[in-house]
Scaffold this motif. Structure first.
Motif, short mmCIF file in Angstrom:
data_model
loop_
_atom_site.label_atom_id
_atom_site.label_comp_id
_atom_site.label_asym_id
_atom_site.label_seq_id
_atom_site.Cartn_x
_atom_site.Cartn_y
_atom_site.Cartn_z
N VAL A 77 42.99 -50.51 6.94
CA VAL A 77 44.03 -50.72 5.92
C VAL A 77 44.01 -49.56 4.92
O VAL A 77 45.06 -49.11 4.47
N MET A 78 42.82 -49.04 4.61
CA MET A 78 42.74 -47.87 3.72
C MET A 78 43.47 -46.67 4.33
O MET A 78 44.18 -45.94 3.65
N LYS A 79 43.28 -46.49 5.67
CA LYS A 79 43.96 -45.36 6.34
C LYS A 79 45.46 -45.57 6.28
O LYS A 79 46.23 -44.64 6.00
N LEU A 80 45.89 -46.81 6.57
CA LEU A 80 47.32 -47.12 6.53
C LEU A 80 47.86 -46.89 5.12
O LEU A 80 48.94 -46.33 4.94
N GLY A 81 47.08 -47.30 4.12
CA GLY A 81 47.50 -47.14 2.73
C GLY A 81 47.78 -45.68 2.39
O GLY A 81 48.76 -45.36 1.74
N ARG A 82 46.89 -44.78 2.88
CA ARG A 82 47.10 -43.36 2.58
C ARG A 82 48.46 -42.90 3.10
O ARG A 82 49.21 -42.20 2.41
N VAL A 83 48.80 -43.35 4.33
CA VAL A 83 50.09 -42.95 4.92
C VAL A 83 51.24 -43.61 4.14
O VAL A 83 52.24 -42.96 3.82
N LEU A 84 51.08 -44.89 3.84
CA LEU A 84 52.17 -45.59 3.13
C LEU A 84 52.46 -44.94 1.78
O LEU A 84 53.62 -44.75 1.40
N PHE A 85 51.39 -44.57 1.04
CA PHE A 85 51.63 -43.96 -0.28
C PHE A 85 52.24 -42.57 -0.14
O PHE A 85 53.00 -42.15 -1.01
N GLN A 86 51.94 -41.88 0.97
CA GLN A 86 52.62 -40.58 1.19
C GLN A 86 54.11 -40.83 1.43
O GLN A 86 54.97 -40.15 0.86
N LEU A 87 54.41 -41.84 2.26
CA LEU A 87 55.82 -42.11 2.57
C LEU A 87 56.56 -42.61 1.32
O LEU A 87 57.71 -42.22 1.09
N ILE A 88 55.89 -43.44 0.53
CA ILE A 88 56.56 -43.95 -0.68
C ILE A 88 56.78 -42.79 -1.66
O ILE A 88 57.83 -42.69 -2.30
N SER A 89 55.80 -41.87 -1.76
CA SER A 89 55.98 -40.70 -2.63
C SER A 89 57.22 -39.93 -2.19
O SER A 89 58.07 -39.56 -3.02
N GLU A 90 57.33 -39.69 -0.87
CA GLU A 90 58.49 -38.94 -0.36
C GLU A 90 59.78 -39.70 -0.63
O GLU A 90 60.80 -39.10 -0.99
N ALA A 91 59.73 -41.03 -0.46
CA ALA A 91 60.95 -41.84 -0.71
C ALA A 91 61.39 -41.71 -2.16
O ALA A 91 62.58 -41.82 -2.47
#
Ligand SMILES: O=C(O)CCC(=O)C(=O)O
Ligand SMILES: [Fe+2]
Length: 234
Positions: A77-91
């Motif tokens: 979940v921590m790994k997924l979180g890193r990707v999700l926060f990158q995508l949300i930053s881009e959004a």
């Protein structure tokens, strides 16, 4: 992971009571209604919680019946979180590392929930209407269902999809995004079928006292949508 949570709640009361506490400094906090003394009504639900990042408890402190999977799942979940926060930053039209640099992806609380079968489901709630207070929540639910979100003043079911995770925006992300992202109101209805189990992983701030101040991200505050800054020290 859901089987691990079932194994925890299926244990004898004598085993589980070792973890029973409302003391948030303990490595595992197991109780019924963690907000019992602050909430206007009680939930038909039991929960065990551990803070798995940035400083996870020593493995031997976690419940033996699910500790291996809890550690492995939290890492994923921590790994997924890193990707999700990158995508949300881009959004949000920010640099992909923006939210990670604000430490949004650094602290994780793991909650294993059990909603027992309820003989009179119309008289209570599995979880009453609320928003999550962190940045985001990654939720895994079993096949029973009951999660609903409030959309246009209507409660809408979030039906379980095998293998799928639900990602909720929380209050802190709504605040730092200057309301561009909305913290969703949700609840869980009680059910005659059960027990229902779920795992909610909250990306929030670490419990450790911090002088970090979060406020609306300056790039997201323009003249048109300027608001009185609500800086939060956590
Ligand atoms: O069990 C669920 O589906 C939701 C749990 C939840 O909303 C929470 O833990 O904040
Ligand atoms: Fe929630």
């Amino acid at each position: 992971m859901l089987q691990g949570v079932r194994r925890f709640f299926d244990q004898d009361v004598e085993v589980k009571k070792r973890f029973y506490t409302r003391d948030h400094t303990k490595p595992v906090i197991y109780n019924s209604n963690f907000d019992l003394f602050t909430s206007p009504s009680a939930n038909w639900r039991d929960t065990f919680i551990s803070f798995m990042a940035p400083s996870p408890p020593p493995p031997e402190e976690l419940p033996e019946v699910c500790r291996d999977i809890q550690i492995e799942y939290s890492k994923e979940v921590m790994k997924l979180g890193r990707v999700l926060f990158q995508l949300i930053s881009e959004a949000l039209k920010l640099n992909p590392n923006y939210l990670g640099d604000l430490d949004c992806d650094k602290a994780l609380a793991f909650a294993g929930h059990c909603y027992p079968a309820c003989p009179q489901p119309d008289l209570t709630m599995g979880a009453t209407k609320h928003t999550d207070d962190g940045f985001i929540t990654v939720l895994l639910q079993d096949e029973i269902g009951g999660l609903q979100i409030l959309h246009d003043q209507q409660w809408v079911d979030v039906p379980p999809t095998p293998g799928a995770l639900v990602v909720n925006i929380g209050d802190l992300l709504q605040m730092i995004s200057n309301d561009k992202l909305k913290s969703v109101e949700h609840r869980v209805v009680a059910n005659e079928k059960g027990p229902r189990v779920s795992v909610a992983c909250f990306f929030s701030t670490s419990l450790a006292p911090s002088t970090k101040v979060y406020g609306p991200i300056k790039e997201l505050v323009s003249n048109e949508n300027h608001r009185v800054p609500r800086n939060h020290r956590l």
